[in-house]
Design a protein around this motif. Structure first.
Motif, PDB file in Angstrom:
ATOM      1  N   LYS A  70       0.852  -1.195   0.000  1.00  0.00           N
ATOM      2  CA  LYS A  70       0.000   0.000   0.000  1.00  0.00           C
ATOM      3  C   LYS A  70       0.888   1.245   0.000  1.00  0.00           C
ATOM      4  O   LYS A  70       2.063   1.205   0.389  1.00  0.00           O
ATOM      5  CB  LYS A  70      -0.896   0.003   1.236  1.00  0.00           C
ATOM      6  N   ASN A  71       0.312   2.340  -0.447  1.00  0.00           N
ATOM      7  CA  ASN A  71       1.005   3.624  -0.403  1.00  0.00           C
ATOM      8  C   ASN A  71       0.623   4.343   0.884  1.00  0.00           C
ATOM      9  O   ASN A  71      -0.550   4.696   1.078  1.00  0.00           O
ATOM     10  CB  ASN A  71       0.628   4.487  -1.609  1.00  0.00           C
TER      11      ASN A  71
ATOM     12  N   GLY B 291       1.045   7.514   3.297  1.00  0.00           N
ATOM     13  CA  GLY B 291       1.484   8.904   3.394  1.00  0.00           C
ATOM     14  C   GLY B 291       1.944   9.242   4.799  1.00  0.00           C
ATOM     15  O   GLY B 291       1.295   8.869   5.777  1.00  0.00           O
TER      16      GLY B 291
ATOM     17  N   ASN C 287       4.905   1.024   0.574  1.00  0.00           N
ATOM     18  CA  ASN C 287       5.559   2.165  -0.061  1.00  0.00           C
ATOM     19  C   ASN C 287       5.294   3.412   0.776  1.00  0.00           C
ATOM     20  O   ASN C 287       4.211   3.549   1.363  1.00  0.00           O
ATOM     21  CB  ASN C 287       5.018   2.383  -1.474  1.00  0.00           C
TER      22      ASN C 287
ATOM     23  N   LEU D  18       5.164   7.645   1.087  1.00  0.00           N
ATOM     24  CA  LEU D  18       5.084   8.980   0.497  1.00  0.00           C
ATOM     25  C   LEU D  18       5.287   9.970   1.632  1.00  0.00           C
ATOM     26  O   LEU D  18       4.496  10.013   2.571  1.00  0.00           O
ATOM     27  CB  LEU D  18       3.717   9.213  -0.146  1.00  0.00           C
TER      28      LEU D  18
ATOM     29  N   THR E 226       9.100   8.012  -1.827  1.00  0.00           N
ATOM     30  CA  THR E 226       8.816   9.234  -2.580  1.00  0.00           C
ATOM     31  C   THR E 226       8.692  10.395  -1.609  1.00  0.00           C
ATOM     32  O   THR E 226       7.915  10.329  -0.643  1.00  0.00           O
ATOM     33  CB  THR E 226       7.508   9.107  -3.384  1.00  0.00           C
TER      34      THR E 226
ATOM     35  N   GLU F  59      -1.026  12.992  -2.358  1.00  0.00           N
ATOM     36  CA  GLU F  59      -2.055  12.363  -3.176  1.00  0.00           C
ATOM     37  C   GLU F  59      -1.731  10.891  -3.388  1.00  0.00           C
ATOM     38  O   GLU F  59      -0.617  10.438  -3.159  1.00  0.00           O
ATOM     39  CB  GLU F  59      -2.169  13.072  -4.529  1.00  0.00           C
ATOM     40  N   ASN F  60      -2.742  10.145  -3.854  1.00  0.00           N
ATOM     41  CA  ASN F  60      -2.575   8.735  -4.240  1.00  0.00           C
ATOM     42  C   ASN F  60      -2.030   7.878  -3.106  1.00  0.00           C
ATOM     43  O   ASN F  60      -1.093   7.108  -3.286  1.00  0.00           O
ATOM     44  CB  ASN F  60      -1.667   8.619  -5.478  1.00  0.00           C
ATOM     45  N   PHE F  61      -2.646   8.007  -1.937  1.00  0.00           N
ATOM     46  CA  PHE F  61      -2.228   7.215  -0.783  1.00  0.00           C
ATOM     47  C   PHE F  61      -3.398   6.375  -0.287  1.00  0.00           C
ATOM     48  O   PHE F  61      -4.571   6.726  -0.485  1.00  0.00           O
ATOM     49  CB  PHE F  61      -1.710   8.119   0.339  1.00  0.00           C
ATOM     50  N   ASP F  62      -3.067   5.262   0.326  1.00  0.00           N
ATOM     51  CA  ASP F  62      -4.085   4.349   0.854  1.00  0.00           C
ATOM     52  C   ASP F  62      -4.339   4.558   2.339  1.00  0.00           C
ATOM     53  O   ASP F  62      -5.396   4.174   2.853  1.00  0.00           O
ATOM     54  CB  ASP F  62      -3.651   2.897   0.613  1.00  0.00           C
TER      55      ASP F  62
ATOM     56  N   LYS G  18      -9.888   7.756   4.919  1.00  0.00           N
ATOM     57  CA  LYS G  18      -8.721   6.879   4.804  1.00  0.00           C
ATOM     58  C   LYS G  18      -8.342   6.336   6.181  1.00  0.00           C
ATOM     59  O   LYS G  18      -8.505   7.022   7.194  1.00  0.00           O
ATOM     60  CB  LYS G  18      -7.519   7.641   4.231  1.00  0.00           C
TER      61      LYS G  18
END
Length: 352
Positions: free
Chosen positions: A91-92, A94, A118, A120, A150, A157-160, A181
């Motif tokens: 998962k991403n 943040g 991953n 962010l 990253t 943005e684009n995080f789980d 989220k």
């Protein structure tokens, strides 16, 4: 990446960090990629105070050594052994990091990567250099990590899921913005010491470390003392005299002068030794250069109160007077398994 490979990366990072201390930077020929990173990290440590006036070399070295001691094979094994880490689809995650003390967000960074996800990262404007440097180092060890790390300049943005650290005010914004989220939202917390007058001089000197390390800016710094009625602060002031040089740091001295003036203009009764004021106050959060104190009637009643107000407290120091307290001098030396706000980050990451 296999779990052992991830552990290996951070063990190598620990070896790299071990080379740097306030007493001496000692280059070890067995450490990976020293030719690329050693001198640059030396320079970054020395430049840190120009990036953030609170990041003195001594405090940056302390943070580095704390992580060097934590990133060992034995501690990583002990930390991770209770978990079954099998991430099939990363998962991403943040991270919105604080910047009050050096590398304050490193544990979240480590937790996300070691769990196979991953990351962010939105760094604080007060700490934009140390973590990115260490990220470059571990990418050099394991290039596959370049696709898992990253650093975000603008909007996240684009995080789980998200782990965000801030004040009580920013927490309200975080809770609204990330309401859809999975999240860990960290708010203001403070740490306290419970004294009974039987502490040794060595323990009170160590308490000074808990108060003054990082100028008191961390949530694990002691900002409040609980003392029995009739307590004399003489031994306390004598013990912390060791830390008198803190007043020579301009930013700390400015806070000392300002906060003392505010207290005096409000006709508050203060005890003052020339670099620290202590004030009787029911609050947990004291300003820089000041510690609040409060009298208690009984340890039992105090423990009940501390338990009922545990959401305001990060950690408690005492000579085993209350449950779950830690020894004097150890607030800024947490283990990998000592989670902020007592929220198990790894369990959170494994259930997303």
């Amino acid at each position: 990446m296999a779990q052992n490979d991830k552990k290996r990366v951070f063990i190598e990072l620990g070896k790299f960090l071990t080379q740097f201390s306030e007493q001496e930077n000692r280059k070890d020929s067995t450490v990976l990629f020293n030719d690329l990173f050693f001198e640059d990290f030396e320079n970054l440590i020395l430049l840190s105070q120009s990036h953030n006036g609170w990041y003195t070399p001594g405090n940056v070295y302390f943070a580095i050594q704390s992580w060097a001691k934590a990133l060992t094979e034995a501690d990583l094994e002990k930390w991770l052994s209770p978990y079954s880490i099998e991430i099939i689809e990363p998962k991403n995650i943040g991270l919105i990091l604080a910047g009050n003390i050096p590398l304050v967000g490193f544990h979240d960074f480590l937790s996300v990567l070691i769990s196979g996800n991953n990351v962010l990262i939105k760094t604080s404007s007060n700490d934009q250099h140390l973590l990115p440097f260490l990220a470059k180092y571990i990418i050099a060890i394991e290039p596959e990590l370049a696709n898992k790390i990253t650093f975000v300049e603008g909007k996240l943005e684009n995080f789980d899921a998200v782990i965000a650290t801030g004040s009580n005010n920013t927490a309200r914004y975080f809770e609204y913005y990330f309401k859809d989220k999975p999240s860990i939202i960290r708010k203001n917390r403070n740490s306290v010491a419970v004294l009974n007058g039987e502490e040794t001089k060595e323990q009170l000197v160590a308490l000074g470390e808990d108060i003054f390390r990082y100028f008191g800016l961390g949530c694990r710094n002691i900002s409040k003392l609980f003392v029995p009625k009739g307590y004399s602060f003489d031994a306390f002031f004598e013990a912390i005299f060791k830390y008198q040089d803190i007043i020579h740091y301009e930013k700390y001295a400015n806070n000392y002068d300002y906060n003392k003036a505010v207290f005096l203009m409000s006709n508050f009764k203060l005890l003052d030794n020339g670099f620290l004021t202590i004030k009787e106050d029911n609050s947990y959060a004291s300003p820089i250069s000041s510690v609040f104190y409060e009298y208690y009637d009984s340890i039992e009643d105090l423990q009940t109160r501390l338990q009922s107000e545990n959401e305001q407290i990060q950690c408690i120091v005492s000579n085993k007077l209350v449950e779950n307290s830690i020894d004097f001098g150890n607030t800024q030396r947490p283990n990998l398994w000592d989670y902020a706000d007592n929220v198990d980050t790894i369990s959170f990451l494994l259930t997303i």
